[in-house]
Write a protein that holds these residues in place. Sequence first.
Motif, mmCIF file in Angstrom:
data_model
loop_
_atom_site.group_PDB
_atom_site.id
_atom_site.type_symbol
_atom_site.label_atom_id
_atom_site.label_comp_id
_atom_site.label_asym_id
_atom_site.label_seq_id
_atom_site.Cartn_x
_atom_site.Cartn_y
_atom_site.Cartn_z
ATOM 1 N N SER A 69 -0.104 0.446 39.823
ATOM 2 C CA SER A 69 1.501 0.685 40.383
ATOM 3 C C SER A 69 1.472 1.967 41.034
ATOM 4 O O SER A 69 2.418 2.144 41.748
ATOM 5 C CB SER A 69 2.195 0.174 39.009
ATOM 6 O OG SER A 69 1.963 1.206 37.973
ATOM 7 N N THR A 70 1.001 3.026 40.554
ATOM 8 C CA THR A 70 1.111 4.177 40.901
ATOM 9 C C THR A 70 0.461 4.499 42.169
ATOM 10 O O THR A 70 0.872 5.678 42.949
ATOM 11 C CB THR A 70 0.470 5.192 40.054
ATOM 12 O OG1 THR A 70 -0.966 5.061 39.685
ATOM 13 C CG2 THR A 70 1.298 5.339 38.593
ATOM 14 N N ASP A 71 -0.358 3.478 42.667
ATOM 15 C CA ASP A 71 -0.824 3.580 44.109
ATOM 16 C C ASP A 71 0.081 2.872 45.061
ATOM 17 O O ASP A 71 -0.238 2.895 46.290
ATOM 18 C CB ASP A 71 -2.384 2.921 44.311
ATOM 19 C CG ASP A 71 -3.323 3.705 43.034
ATOM 20 O OD1 ASP A 71 -3.196 4.889 43.031
ATOM 21 O OD2 ASP A 71 -3.993 2.961 42.364
ATOM 22 N N LEU A 72 1.244 2.407 44.750
ATOM 23 C CA LEU A 72 2.022 1.642 45.717
ATOM 24 C C LEU A 72 3.242 2.647 45.633
ATOM 25 O O LEU A 72 3.833 3.461 44.892
ATOM 26 C CB LEU A 72 2.511 0.453 45.086
ATOM 27 C CG LEU A 72 1.434 -0.532 44.397
ATOM 28 C CD1 LEU A 72 2.265 -1.607 43.716
ATOM 29 C CD2 LEU A 72 0.611 -0.867 45.521
ATOM 30 N N THR A 73 3.505 2.972 46.988
ATOM 31 C CA THR A 73 4.694 3.592 47.427
ATOM 32 C C THR A 73 5.635 2.936 48.138
ATOM 33 O O THR A 73 5.397 2.251 49.244
ATOM 34 C CB THR A 73 4.208 4.912 48.303
ATOM 35 O OG1 THR A 73 3.362 5.614 47.744
ATOM 36 C CG2 THR A 73 5.603 5.785 48.728
ATOM 37 N N PHE A 74 7.132 2.815 47.544
ATOM 38 C CA PHE A 74 8.076 1.992 48.395
ATOM 39 C C PHE A 74 9.129 3.211 48.788
ATOM 40 O O PHE A 74 9.611 4.141 47.921
ATOM 41 C CB PHE A 74 8.773 1.458 47.527
ATOM 42 C CG PHE A 74 7.910 0.051 46.651
ATOM 43 C CD1 PHE A 74 8.231 -1.087 47.071
ATOM 44 C CD2 PHE A 74 7.076 0.338 45.595
ATOM 45 C CE1 PHE A 74 7.389 -2.241 46.663
ATOM 46 C CE2 PHE A 74 6.289 -0.749 44.919
ATOM 47 C CZ PHE A 74 6.532 -1.934 45.607
ATOM 48 N N PHE A 75 9.455 3.037 50.250
ATOM 49 C CA PHE A 75 10.689 3.988 50.778
ATOM 50 C C PHE A 75 11.519 3.163 51.812
ATOM 51 O O PHE A 75 10.948 2.128 52.055
ATOM 52 C CB PHE A 75 10.013 5.217 51.091
ATOM 53 C CG PHE A 75 8.928 5.126 52.405
ATOM 54 C CD1 PHE A 75 9.405 5.012 53.480
ATOM 55 C CD2 PHE A 75 7.723 4.822 52.078
ATOM 56 C CE1 PHE A 75 8.538 4.913 54.642
ATOM 57 C CE2 PHE A 75 6.732 4.528 52.816
ATOM 58 C CZ PHE A 75 7.101 4.747 54.319
ATOM 59 N N THR A 76 12.618 3.780 52.086
ATOM 60 C CA THR A 76 13.454 3.441 53.169
ATOM 61 C C THR A 76 13.070 4.113 54.429
ATOM 62 O O THR A 76 12.999 5.551 54.197
ATOM 63 C CB THR A 76 14.878 3.449 52.662
ATOM 64 O OG1 THR A 76 14.931 2.783 51.612
ATOM 65 C CG2 THR A 76 15.682 2.823 53.840
ATOM 66 N N VAL A 77 13.010 3.743 55.674
ATOM 67 C CA VAL A 77 12.716 4.530 56.671
ATOM 68 C C VAL A 77 13.936 5.487 56.919
ATOM 69 O O VAL A 77 15.163 5.199 56.437
ATOM 70 C CB VAL A 77 12.476 3.460 57.933
ATOM 71 C CG1 VAL A 77 11.464 2.663 57.795
ATOM 72 C CG2 VAL A 77 13.776 2.749 58.343
ATOM 73 N N PRO A 78 13.691 6.506 57.525
ATOM 74 C CA PRO A 78 14.726 7.702 57.798
ATOM 75 C C PRO A 78 16.089 7.126 58.412
ATOM 76 O O PRO A 78 15.884 6.484 59.586
ATOM 77 C CB PRO A 78 14.406 8.735 58.569
ATOM 78 C CG PRO A 78 12.826 8.485 58.263
ATOM 79 C CD PRO A 78 12.345 6.916 58.263
ATOM 80 N N PHE A 79 16.979 7.364 58.016
ATOM 81 C CA PHE A 79 18.426 6.924 58.544
ATOM 82 C C PHE A 79 19.339 8.298 58.497
ATOM 83 O O PHE A 79 19.277 9.095 57.285
ATOM 84 C CB PHE A 79 19.062 5.865 57.806
ATOM 85 C CG PHE A 79 19.153 6.023 56.285
ATOM 86 C CD1 PHE A 79 20.397 6.648 55.873
ATOM 87 C CD2 PHE A 79 18.092 5.641 55.401
ATOM 88 C CE1 PHE A 79 20.636 6.624 54.631
ATOM 89 C CE2 PHE A 79 18.252 5.770 54.070
ATOM 90 C CZ PHE A 79 19.371 6.252 53.610
ATOM 91 N N GLU A 80 20.390 8.503 59.412
ATOM 92 C CA GLU A 80 21.276 9.498 59.469
ATOM 93 C C GLU A 80 22.464 9.163 58.508
ATOM 94 O O GLU A 80 23.014 10.012 57.995
ATOM 95 C CB GLU A 80 21.641 9.632 60.690
ATOM 96 C CG GLU A 80 20.735 10.159 61.722
ATOM 97 C CD GLU A 80 21.293 10.542 62.890
ATOM 98 O OE1 GLU A 80 22.277 10.496 63.394
ATOM 99 O OE2 GLU A 80 20.420 11.135 63.871
ATOM 100 N N GLY A 81 22.715 7.952 58.481
ATOM 101 C CA GLY A 81 24.023 7.460 57.543
ATOM 102 C C GLY A 81 24.624 6.219 58.319
ATOM 103 O O GLY A 81 23.922 5.376 58.939
ATOM 104 N N THR A 82 26.032 5.838 57.941
ATOM 105 C CA THR A 82 26.433 4.461 58.536
ATOM 106 C C THR A 82 27.438 4.869 59.663
ATOM 107 O O THR A 82 27.636 6.363 59.821
ATOM 108 C CB THR A 82 27.243 3.753 57.500
ATOM 109 O OG1 THR A 82 28.188 4.697 56.837
ATOM 110 C CG2 THR A 82 26.257 3.382 56.273
ATOM 111 N N GLY A 83 27.734 4.290 60.410
ATOM 112 C CA GLY A 83 28.655 4.346 61.443
ATOM 113 C C GLY A 83 29.153 3.011 61.927
ATOM 114 O O GLY A 83 29.107 1.935 61.396
ATOM 115 N N ARG A 84 29.926 3.073 63.298
ATOM 116 C CA ARG A 84 30.328 2.074 63.972
ATOM 117 C C ARG A 84 29.645 1.659 65.131
ATOM 118 O O ARG A 84 29.104 2.674 65.978
ATOM 119 C CB ARG A 84 31.973 2.361 64.253
ATOM 120 C CG ARG A 84 32.675 2.705 63.052
ATOM 121 C CD ARG A 84 32.805 1.518 61.935
ATOM 122 N NE ARG A 84 33.387 0.427 62.391
ATOM 123 C CZ ARG A 84 33.416 -0.833 61.568
ATOM 124 N NH1 ARG A 84 33.022 -0.561 60.152
ATOM 125 N NH2 ARG A 84 34.092 -1.922 62.006
#
Length: 354
Positions: free
Chosen positions: A292-307
């Motif tokens: 399990s330590t060989d697995l990396t979970f992440f979210t792709v880079p984002f600036e934030g929310t908007g319209r």
Amino acid sequence: MPAHASAPQRSRSRRALVIVLVLVLALAGAAVAATWGVQRWLAGQVEHIGDPFASITERPQPAASAAPGAEDDTLDGAMNILVLGSDSRISAGDPNQWEQGAQRTDTIMLVHLPASRDAAYVMSFPRDSWVDVPGYGEQKINAAFSYGGPALLIETIEQLTQVRIDHFVVTDFESFVRITDALGGVRMTLTQDLEVGGTVVPAGKQQLLTGEQALRFVRERKTLARGDFDRVQRQQAWMRAIVAKMRNDGTLHNPVTSARFLDVVSRSVATDDGLDQAVMRDLQDRAKDLGSTDLTFFTVPFEGTGRSPDGAQSIVVLDRAALDPLMAAVASDTLGPYLAANEGSLDVLPPVVE
């Protein structure tokens, strides 16, 4: 694609998060999952959805093979799997039931398996990411599936990232409930009490959750400080918990539990035609020594929310200055060194999820 005679039933039973399939078949370790007969049985139970890549004319180049001159670069080099899922509010899990404009997806993940076979990376794309959808202009990324099914979503992701997708899988969380229950539940840390069906699971470390309880934990959004961004991490945490439970309990080393569990998983997966027996064997080899330590979970880079430009939609604004070099690392199969050099700059799944 023609609908199956029992499409509603198959829709309910043949969908699950593909990372579980990847890791179950890969982490087997025991002979029960390594024998030709069992692999043939598993491959026969997986539902195939056709070739969503056939209609895409312009595609990124595949990652360089780890061994120059190998006949099959896909099996020898890095592998990228696009995972599409819903939380069961729509029937996104059965592509034969897809209708234009009728459904979108809540979960979009890219699984990167490096040629080095010593790690696995799972990166999530927020469903409201504002991107260019070929033929439709700027839209939320999940609209691509609504407008053009698997092929358009693949084309959209490849155009956005310049990463070549090797395989595509459709998933949902309802089938994931059955996978969790087949394991006897999973252990997760709760920072606040969780009430489901009149039963309260108290806050605390390593609380055992049933599939239904875990689904409730994952579906929560309104009370989370970062909304959908925290919800994405809860999805990732659930996957990590399943891998840990499977490893710690030795599920696949017991012929009885492994047969039952693999049956649930294989019946819960819909993939492109190319994810065949040979690829399954390759997946097993790629991750058989992963923990399990060989697995990396992440979210792709984002600036934030908007319209959106017309002000009508709430959107997620991606951070292209950070996204582009990240995806270049995925495309060149140098993601491990890139993450090490940029530690702290990504939204990586923490040890404990709020």
